[in-house]
Design a protein around this motif. Sequence first.
Motif, PDB file in Angstrom:
ATOM      1  N   MET A  97       9.224  19.100  44.818  1.00 55.98           N
ATOM      2  CA  MET A  97       9.648  19.453  46.175  1.00 55.98           C
ATOM      3  C   MET A  97       8.789  18.691  47.185  1.00 55.98           C
ATOM      4  N   GLY A  98       7.508  18.568  46.900  1.00 55.13           N
ATOM      5  CA  GLY A  98       6.621  17.796  47.783  1.00 55.13           C
ATOM      6  C   GLY A  98       7.038  16.341  47.861  1.00 55.13           C
ATOM      7  N   ALA A  99       7.413  15.758  46.747  1.00 48.41           N
ATOM      8  CA  ALA A  99       7.877  14.362  46.739  1.00 48.41           C
ATOM      9  C   ALA A  99       9.169  14.222  47.539  1.00 48.41           C
ATOM     10  N   LEU A 100      10.061  15.193  47.387  1.00 53.33           N
ATOM     11  CA  LEU A 100      11.305  15.184  48.163  1.00 53.33           C
ATOM     12  C   LEU A 100      10.995  15.292  49.655  1.00 53.33           C
ATOM     13  N   ASN A 101      10.101  16.211  50.008  1.00 48.85           N
ATOM     14  CA  ASN A 101       9.716  16.362  51.417  1.00 48.85           C
ATOM     15  C   ASN A 101       9.139  15.064  51.974  1.00 48.85           C
ATOM     16  N   GLU A 102       8.243  14.432  51.233  1.00 46.05           N
ATOM     17  CA  GLU A 102       7.626  13.188  51.712  1.00 46.05           C
ATOM     18  C   GLU A 102       8.669  12.093  51.890  1.00 46.05           C
ATOM     19  N   PHE A 103       9.586  11.981  50.930  1.00 43.28           N
ATOM     20  CA  PHE A 103      10.636  10.969  51.033  1.00 43.28           C
ATOM     21  C   PHE A 103      11.486  11.208  52.266  1.00 43.28           C
ATOM     22  N   GLU A 104      11.935  12.452  52.453  1.00 40.27           N
ATOM     23  CA  GLU A 104      12.795  12.748  53.597  1.00 40.27           C
ATOM     24  C   GLU A 104      12.042  12.613  54.922  1.00 40.27           C
ATOM     25  N   ALA A 105      10.760  12.965  54.944  1.00 42.19           N
ATOM     26  CA  ALA A 105       9.962  12.818  56.170  1.00 42.19           C
ATOM     27  C   ALA A 105       9.831  11.348  56.574  1.00 42.19           C
ATOM     28  N   ALA A 106       9.873  10.464  55.589  1.00 39.49           N
ATOM     29  CA  ALA A 106       9.766   9.029  55.877  1.00 39.49           C
ATOM     30  C   ALA A 106      11.055   8.460  56.473  1.00 39.49           C
ATOM     31  N   ILE A 107      12.182   9.124  56.236  1.00 38.38           N
ATOM     32  CA  ILE A 107      13.446   8.586  56.760  1.00 38.38           C
ATOM     33  C   ILE A 107      14.051   9.443  57.873  1.00 38.38           C
ATOM     34  N   GLU A 108      13.510  10.645  58.087  1.00 39.26           N
ATOM     35  CA  GLU A 108      14.038  11.531  59.128  1.00 39.26           C
ATOM     36  C   GLU A 108      12.856  12.257  59.764  1.00 39.26           C
ATOM     37  N   ASP A 109      12.614  12.003  61.036  1.00 38.01           N
ATOM     38  CA  ASP A 109      11.372  12.467  61.658  1.00 38.01           C
ATOM     39  C   ASP A 109      11.270  13.971  61.874  1.00 38.01           C
ATOM     40  N   ASN A 110      12.315  14.735  61.645  1.00 41.51           N
ATOM     41  CA  ASN A 110      12.193  16.184  61.808  1.00 41.51           C
ATOM     42  C   ASN A 110      11.843  16.898  60.502  1.00 41.51           C
ATOM     43  N   ARG A 111      11.704  16.169  59.415  1.00 43.02           N
ATOM     44  CA  ARG A 111      11.441  16.778  58.115  1.00 43.02           C
ATOM     45  C   ARG A 111       9.953  17.046  57.923  1.00 43.02           C
ATOM     46  N   ALA A 112       9.663  18.166  57.249  1.00 47.05           N
ATOM     47  CA  ALA A 112       8.287  18.530  56.918  1.00 47.05           C
ATOM     48  C   ALA A 112       7.790  17.658  55.771  1.00 47.05           C
ATOM     49  N   ASP A 113       6.476  17.495  55.701  1.00 44.50           N
ATOM     50  CA  ASP A 113       5.889  16.710  54.613  1.00 44.50           C
ATOM     51  C   ASP A 113       5.588  17.618  53.419  1.00 44.50           C
ATOM     52  N   ALA A 114       4.843  17.098  52.462  1.00 43.42           N
ATOM     53  CA  ALA A 114       4.564  17.818  51.223  1.00 43.42           C
ATOM     54  C   ALA A 114       3.800  19.117  51.447  1.00 43.42           C
ATOM     55  N   SER A 115       3.140  19.258  52.590  1.00 47.01           N
ATOM     56  CA  SER A 115       2.396  20.489  52.840  1.00 47.01           C
ATOM     57  C   SER A 115       3.316  21.712  52.909  1.00 47.01           C
ATOM     58  N   ALA A 116       4.596  21.507  53.136  1.00 49.79           N
ATOM     59  CA  ALA A 116       5.561  22.608  53.199  1.00 49.79           C
ATOM     60  C   ALA A 116       6.261  22.857  51.864  1.00 49.79           C
TER      61      ALA A 116
END
Length: 158
Positions: free
Chosen positions: A20-39
Motif C-alpha cells: 500500500m505504501g508503494a502504491l501511495n508513493e507511486f500515485e503521489a508522484a503522478i497526482e499531487d493530492n495523493r498521500a505518500d507512504a506515511s498514510a
Amino acid sequence: MSVVVRPARAADRPALIRLMGALNEFEAAIEDNRADASAAESHLDWVSGEIAAQGGVTLVAESGGAVVGFLSFAFEEDPGTFVRPEHRRHAMIWDISVDEGARGKGVGRALLEAAEAHTKAAGIGEIRLYVLESNARARRIYDAAGYRTYERLMAKRI
C-alpha cells in the motif's frame, strides 16, 4: 514467475502495508493530492474495514513464499434507478499493487482474474475499477485485460 493467489491472512499485514505504501508513493508522484507512504497503514485499515463491511475480499499474490501483490475489492450497488435493477450490483476493485520486481510477470493479471472469478462465483456479472487518468501503464494493463471506460470522473481544482 509462479504465482499463487489466495485470500489475505492476518500474517500478511506487513506485506500489505508495504505494498500500500508503494502504491501511495507511486500515485503521489503522478497526482499531487495523493498521500505518500506515511498514510499506508491507516489507509489499509480503512480499506480493510470497508471491504469487510461490504462482503468483499483482499487477495494476495504469493511467489516463492513471499507476498508480491495484492488486490482489494468489494461488492457494491448503484443507487437510485438510473441503472436497470439487474445491472446495479457489481464488484469494485479498490486497490491493487504489485512489487516493482514482480511487475510485467503476470502478477497483476493473476490478481485481476482471481477477482473476476470471485465476482462471477458470487453471481455478479460486472467488475469495475478506478484508475488515475495519468497512470498510463495501468490503463494499458486494464485495456489488455478487457476493461473499458465506463464513466469518466472529471475534476477541477479551484
